[in-house]
Design a protein around this motif. Structure first.
Motif, PDB file in Angstrom:
ATOM      1  N   LEU A  35       7.636 -19.554 -20.711  1.00 28.37           N
ATOM      2  CA  LEU A  35       8.959 -19.276 -20.148  1.00 28.37           C
ATOM      3  C   LEU A  35       9.796 -18.689 -21.259  1.00 28.37           C
ATOM      4  O   LEU A  35       9.903 -19.271 -22.340  1.00 28.37           O
ATOM      5  N   ASP A  36      10.348 -17.525 -21.018  1.00 27.98           N
ATOM      6  CA  ASP A  36      11.251 -16.882 -21.969  1.00 27.98           C
ATOM      7  C   ASP A  36      12.043 -15.870 -21.160  1.00 27.98           C
ATOM      8  O   ASP A  36      11.677 -14.703 -21.047  1.00 27.98           O
ATOM      9  N   ASN A  37      13.104 -16.343 -20.551  1.00 29.62           N
ATOM     10  CA  ASN A  37      13.901 -15.558 -19.618  1.00 29.62           C
ATOM     11  C   ASN A  37      14.232 -14.178 -20.181  1.00 29.62           C
ATOM     12  O   ASN A  37      14.693 -14.056 -21.296  1.00 29.62           O
ATOM     13  N   ALA A  38      13.968 -13.160 -19.407  1.00 27.94           N
ATOM     14  CA  ALA A  38      14.246 -11.753 -19.718  1.00 27.94           C
ATOM     15  C   ALA A  38      13.282 -11.169 -20.755  1.00 27.94           C
ATOM     16  O   ALA A  38      13.461 -10.048 -21.189  1.00 27.94           O
ATOM     17  N   ASP A  39      12.268 -11.911 -21.161  1.00 29.39           N
ATOM     18  CA  ASP A  39      11.246 -11.378 -22.060  1.00 29.39           C
ATOM     19  C   ASP A  39      10.232 -10.635 -21.203  1.00 29.39           C
ATOM     20  O   ASP A  39       9.673 -11.203 -20.269  1.00 29.39           O
ATOM     21  N   PRO A  40       9.975  -9.360 -21.478  1.00 28.94           N
ATOM     22  CA  PRO A  40       9.020  -8.618 -20.648  1.00 28.94           C
ATOM     23  C   PRO A  40       7.604  -9.194 -20.669  1.00 28.94           C
ATOM     24  O   PRO A  40       6.803  -8.883 -19.804  1.00 28.94           O
ATOM     25  N   TRP A  41       7.311 -10.042 -21.637  1.00 26.72           N
ATOM     26  CA  TRP A  41       5.982 -10.644 -21.736  1.00 26.72           C
ATOM     27  C   TRP A  41       5.932 -12.042 -21.127  1.00 26.72           C
ATOM     28  O   TRP A  41       4.913 -12.710 -21.214  1.00 26.72           O
ATOM     29  N   GLU A  42       7.010 -12.481 -20.492  1.00 25.58           N
ATOM     30  CA  GLU A  42       7.037 -13.822 -19.905  1.00 25.58           C
ATOM     31  C   GLU A  42       5.864 -13.999 -18.942  1.00 25.58           C
ATOM     32  O   GLU A  42       5.573 -13.131 -18.121  1.00 25.58           O
ATOM     33  N   GLY A  43       5.176 -15.137 -19.086  1.00 31.43           N
ATOM     34  CA  GLY A  43       4.060 -15.463 -18.210  1.00 31.43           C
ATOM     35  C   GLY A  43       2.756 -14.796 -18.598  1.00 31.43           C
ATOM     36  O   GLY A  43       1.734 -15.020 -17.953  1.00 31.43           O
ATOM     37  N   LYS A  44       2.771 -13.998 -19.661  1.00 31.73           N
ATOM     38  CA  LYS A  44       1.563 -13.279 -20.061  1.00 31.73           C
ATOM     39  C   LYS A  44       0.874 -13.967 -21.235  1.00 31.73           C
ATOM     40  O   LYS A  44       1.493 -14.687 -22.007  1.00 31.73           O
ATOM     41  N   MET A  45      -0.412 -13.704 -21.352  1.00 36.60           N
ATOM     42  CA  MET A  45      -1.200 -14.166 -22.484  1.00 36.60           C
ATOM     43  C   MET A  45      -1.415 -12.973 -23.408  1.00 36.60           C
ATOM     44  O   MET A  45      -1.846 -11.910 -22.959  1.00 36.60           O
ATOM     45  N   LEU A  46      -1.086 -13.145 -24.690  1.00 34.03           N
ATOM     46  CA  LEU A  46      -1.139 -12.046 -25.645  1.00 34.03           C
ATOM     47  C   LEU A  46      -2.248 -12.242 -26.677  1.00 34.03           C
ATOM     48  O   LEU A  46      -2.471 -13.349 -27.165  1.00 34.03           O
ATOM     49  N   SER A  47      -2.896 -11.144 -27.038  1.00 35.46           N
ATOM     50  CA  SER A  47      -3.827 -11.132 -28.163  1.00 35.46           C
ATOM     51  C   SER A  47      -2.994 -10.984 -29.447  1.00 35.46           C
ATOM     52  O   SER A  47      -1.778 -10.784 -29.390  1.00 35.46           O
ATOM     53  N   HIS A  48      -3.641 -11.042 -30.581  1.00 36.91           N
ATOM     54  CA  HIS A  48      -2.923 -10.843 -31.847  1.00 36.91           C
ATOM     55  C   HIS A  48      -2.259  -9.464 -31.890  1.00 36.91           C
ATOM     56  O   HIS A  48      -1.114  -9.337 -32.320  1.00 36.91           O
ATOM     57  N   ASP A  49      -2.967  -8.433 -31.434  1.00 35.24           N
ATOM     58  CA  ASP A  49      -2.397  -7.080 -31.431  1.00 35.24           C
ATOM     59  C   ASP A  49      -1.196  -6.984 -30.497  1.00 35.24           C
ATOM     60  O   ASP A  49      -0.183  -6.359 -30.839  1.00 35.24           O
ATOM     61  N   GLU A  50      -1.293  -7.594 -29.334  1.00 35.09           N
ATOM     62  CA  GLU A  50      -0.173  -7.581 -28.390  1.00 35.09           C
ATOM     63  C   GLU A  50       1.018  -8.373 -28.943  1.00 35.09           C
ATOM     64  O   GLU A  50       2.169  -7.994 -28.746  1.00 35.09           O
ATOM     65  N   PHE A  51       0.737  -9.469 -29.660  1.00 30.41           N
ATOM     66  CA  PHE A  51       1.801 -10.248 -30.282  1.00 30.41           C
ATOM     67  C   PHE A  51       2.528  -9.391 -31.316  1.00 30.41           C
ATOM     68  O   PHE A  51       3.759  -9.405 -31.398  1.00 30.41           O
ATOM     69  N   ALA A  52       1.785  -8.611 -32.095  1.00 32.55           N
ATOM     70  CA  ALA A  52       2.388  -7.716 -33.090  1.00 32.55           C
ATOM     71  C   ALA A  52       3.274  -6.665 -32.422  1.00 32.55           C
ATOM     72  O   ALA A  52       4.364  -6.348 -32.925  1.00 32.55           O
ATOM     73  N   ILE A  53       2.834  -6.140 -31.292  1.00 27.37           N
ATOM     74  CA  ILE A  53       3.652  -5.168 -30.548  1.00 27.37           C
ATOM     75  C   ILE A  53       4.942  -5.823 -30.081  1.00 27.37           C
ATOM     76  O   ILE A  53       6.027  -5.239 -30.182  1.00 27.37           O
ATOM     77  N   ARG A  54       4.841  -7.054 -29.599  1.00 29.20           N
ATOM     78  CA  ARG A  54       6.031  -7.788 -29.162  1.00 29.20           C
ATOM     79  C   ARG A  54       7.012  -7.955 -30.319  1.00 29.20           C
ATOM     80  O   ARG A  54       8.225  -7.807 -30.156  1.00 29.20           O
ATOM     81  N   LEU A  55       6.498  -8.283 -31.502  1.00 29.55           N
ATOM     82  CA  LEU A  55       7.368  -8.414 -32.681  1.00 29.55           C
ATOM     83  C   LEU A  55       8.117  -7.115 -32.962  1.00 29.55           C
ATOM     84  O   LEU A  55       9.311  -7.134 -33.265  1.00 29.55           O
ATOM     85  N   GLN A  56       7.409  -5.992 -32.876  1.00 30.16           N
ATOM     86  CA  GLN A  56       8.041  -4.701 -33.172  1.00 30.16           C
ATOM     87  C   GLN A  56       9.201  -4.392 -32.240  1.00 30.16           C
ATOM     88  O   GLN A  56      10.130  -3.695 -32.628  1.00 30.16           O
TER      89      GLN A  56
END
Length: 137
Positions: A35-56
């Motif tokens: 849960l992370d209201n208004a986060d486009p990745w809410e409800g998703k499972m991220l790989s390390h690469d996807e997590f890095a994209i989210r950080l950017q």
């Protein structure tokens, strides 16, 4: 390493120091945003690469973003922190231009720990206050 120490180091090394190469040291191979209201990745499972994209998506508009942890409480496989995030908007946010304005937001995050790594989070903070501080609303 205790779970609280893991989260504190993660916040410092990954968020504050921007050491993305250290993501595998702290983050499980599958990271779920519960849960992370208004986060486009809410409800998703991220790989390390996807997590890095989210950080950017945070680092690009706020290269000096900094999280000051105010409290931390560890209970089993959950570490809850309260924090104050500060930064200066020097890059675009979506289609909105950089404002060069400073922001401050307060929030809390519950990190989910599994097998000695951070496997996800539940988070609450007021993103609307940031948009207001930047003059977008």
């Amino acid at each position: 390493m205790t779970n609280e120490t893991l989260v504190r180091e993660f916040m410092q090394r990954i968020w504050n120091e921007k050491n993305q190469k250290d993501i595998p040291k702290y983050i499980a191979p599958e990271y779920t945003i519960h849960l992370d209201n208004a986060d486009p990745w809410e409800g998703k499972m991220l790989s390390h690469d996807e997590f890095a994209i989210r950080l950017q998506h945070t680092f690009d508009p706020f290269p000096d973003v900094y999280f000051d942890i105010k409290t931390a409480v560890s209970d089993g496989n959950i570490v809850a922190i309260t924090w104050i995030m500060t930064g200066t908007n020097t890059g675009k946010i979506g289609e909105w231009p950089a404002t060069n304005k400073k922001i401050e937001a307060h929030g809390m995050t519950f990190y989910h720990i599994k097998d000695g790594k951070i496997a996800g989070h539940t988070q609450v903070y007021d993103r609307t206050s940031i948009m207001r501080q930047l003059g977008f609303i």
